[in-house]
Scaffold this active site. Structure first.
Site, mmCIF file in Angstrom:
data_model
loop_
_atom_site.group_PDB
_atom_site.id
_atom_site.type_symbol
_atom_site.label_atom_id
_atom_site.label_comp_id
_atom_site.label_asym_id
_atom_site.label_seq_id
_atom_site.Cartn_x
_atom_site.Cartn_y
_atom_site.Cartn_z
ATOM 1 N N LYS A 1 0.858 -1.189 0.000
ATOM 2 C CA LYS A 1 0.000 0.000 0.000
ATOM 3 C C LYS A 1 0.891 1.235 0.000
ATOM 4 C CE LYS A 1 -3.586 2.453 2.522
ATOM 5 N NZ LYS A 1 -4.594 2.420 3.589
ATOM 6 N N LYS B 1 -2.140 -1.545 -3.878
ATOM 7 C CA LYS B 1 -2.989 -0.360 -3.826
ATOM 8 C C LYS B 1 -2.133 0.894 -3.908
ATOM 9 C CE LYS B 1 -6.007 2.035 -0.689
ATOM 10 N NZ LYS B 1 -6.412 2.229 0.655
HETATM 11 C C1 PBG Z 1 -7.346 3.258 5.375
HETATM 12 C C2 PBG Z 1 -7.769 3.208 3.963
HETATM 13 C C3 PBG Z 1 -7.662 4.224 3.013
HETATM 14 C C4 PBG Z 1 -8.217 3.725 1.830
HETATM 15 C C5 PBG Z 1 -8.666 2.446 2.094
HETATM 16 N N1 PBG Z 1 -8.360 2.137 3.427
HETATM 17 C C6 PBG Z 1 -7.194 5.613 3.133
HETATM 18 C C7 PBG Z 1 -5.822 5.964 3.476
HETATM 19 O O1 PBG Z 1 -4.892 5.155 3.544
HETATM 20 O O2 PBG Z 1 -5.675 7.167 3.695
HETATM 21 C C8 PBG Z 1 -8.292 4.479 0.539
HETATM 22 C C9 PBG Z 1 -9.185 3.919 -0.507
HETATM 23 C C10 PBG Z 1 -9.452 4.823 -1.645
HETATM 24 O O3 PBG Z 1 -8.816 5.863 -1.853
HETATM 25 O O4 PBG Z 1 -10.370 4.484 -2.395
HETATM 26 N N2 PBG Z 1 -8.394 2.887 6.246
#
Ligand code: PBG
Length: 324
Positions: free
Chosen positions: A195, A248
């Site tokens: 991520k 991601k």
């Molecule tokens: C954290 C989380 C995020 C997303 C999914 N889980 C946000 C972040 O890391 O700030 C982002 C998903 C998206 O942008 O569609 N709980």
């Protein structure tokens, strides 16, 4: 030898031949529908930067799930927006929290819909970070305990899959242990393994009201410049007990999806994130692109890169096209 020897256009001549030689197939089975759930009754509020995506109270959420279910989408992933936030994110692991209640109601109404829960405290903390904060620093090991409790309450509520998205080190192992010692050894872990610290999460943070109140997430999410590191992250999460791993965002990271799939043979999920969705919607609203075709091309490209499943805000729209 007459030229050209190969006429590639022979295999592009009509729909029939195109279908026979097509390498990649996107199907409804590949889609996971992300849903936002909030407190209240009768609430269905569109997210400004994400046309077609709503924050719903549980009663309205069930209608969203019903639509997905009817379209044949196999899974939803839930993000909770609690009424109250605090420094510890205590609503995140409240057995009666918003997500825990939503999971119970969905599994009651649609027992064979796969319910995934996002395990991360950022939507529940007043500082908006994914870990506990002490003197401006994000604590790793102290956060693991909270994540484990959160995952446990989700499993108790009936979640099929828990998906840690916090990027603390060692969280998969901690969660696996918490699940195994409480009779939830069959609960699946889908870890957000690679991520990245991405600007493409902007619209999500509006939706979940989860922007960090100070600093950013670069001390725990990955540097977009790194590729080898994603392999180390994925390997470690597998060793710690992850069943499925995620890359991601998806689009600027298609190379990572490809590498992970090729180098490590595990099920790979890709998250087509909020900013990727909003860009297409904005361009389509201006008639700058054909929104439907761009959507299908994007989803196909994620599949072609090597993802077996795609979390996407386009899920219902794409399913409608695929079912046509
Ligand atoms: C954290 C989380 C995020 C997303 C999914 N889980 C946000 C972040 O890391 O700030 C982002 C998903 C998206 O942008 O569609 N709980």
């Amino acid at each position: 030898m007459p030229f050209p020897i190969h006429r590639y256009r022979r295999l592009r001549a009509n729909q029939g031949i195109l279908r026979l030689v097509r390498e990649t197939h996107l199907t409804v089975d590949d889609l996971i529908d992300p849903l936002f759930v909030c407190e209240g009754k009768g609430v269905r509020q569109e997210i400004g930067s994400m046309p077609g995506v709503y924050r719903c109270s549980i009663d309205m959420l069930l209608k969203e799930v019903k639509e997905s279910y009817t379209l044949g989408i196999p899974a939803v992933i839930l993000f909770g927006i609690p009424a109250n936030k605090d420094a510890q994110g205590s609503e995140a692991y409240n057995p009666e929290g918003i997500v825990q209640r939503a999971v119970r109601e969905i599994k009651f109404a649609f027992p064979d819909m796969i319910v995934i829960t996002d395990v991360c405290i950022d939507e529940y903390t007043d500082h908006g970070h994914c870990g506990l904060v002490e003197e401006g620093k994000i604590l790793n090991d102290a956060t693991l305990e909270l994540l484990s409790r959160m995952a446990h309450t989700h499993a108790e509520a009936g979640a099929d899959i828990v998906a840690p998205s916090d990027m603390m080190d060692g969280r998969v192992q901690a969660i696996r242990k918490a699940l195994d010692t409480t009779g939830h050894e069959n609960t699946i872990i889908l870890s957000y393994a690679a991520k990245y610290a991405s600007a493409f999460y902007g619209p999500f943070r509006e939706a979940a009201d989860s922007s960090p109140q100070f600093g950013d997430r670069r001390s725990y999410q990955m540097d977009p410049a790194n590729s080898d590191e994603s392999i180390r992250e994925v390997l470690q999460d597998i060793e710690e007990g992850a069943d499925i791993i995620m890359v991601k965002p998806a689009l600027s990271y298609l190379d990572i999806i490809r590498r992970v799939r090729q180098e490590i043979q595990v099920p790979v999920a890709a998250y087509n994130v909020s900013g990727e969705y909003s860009m297409v919607k904005a361009a389509a609203a201006n008639n700058w692109v054909d929104g439907e075709r761009v959507m299908m091309e994007i989803l196909l490209s994620i599949k072609r890169a090597g993802a077996q499943m795609i979390l996407t805000y386009f899920a219902k729209e794409a399913a409608k096209v695929l079912n046509r």
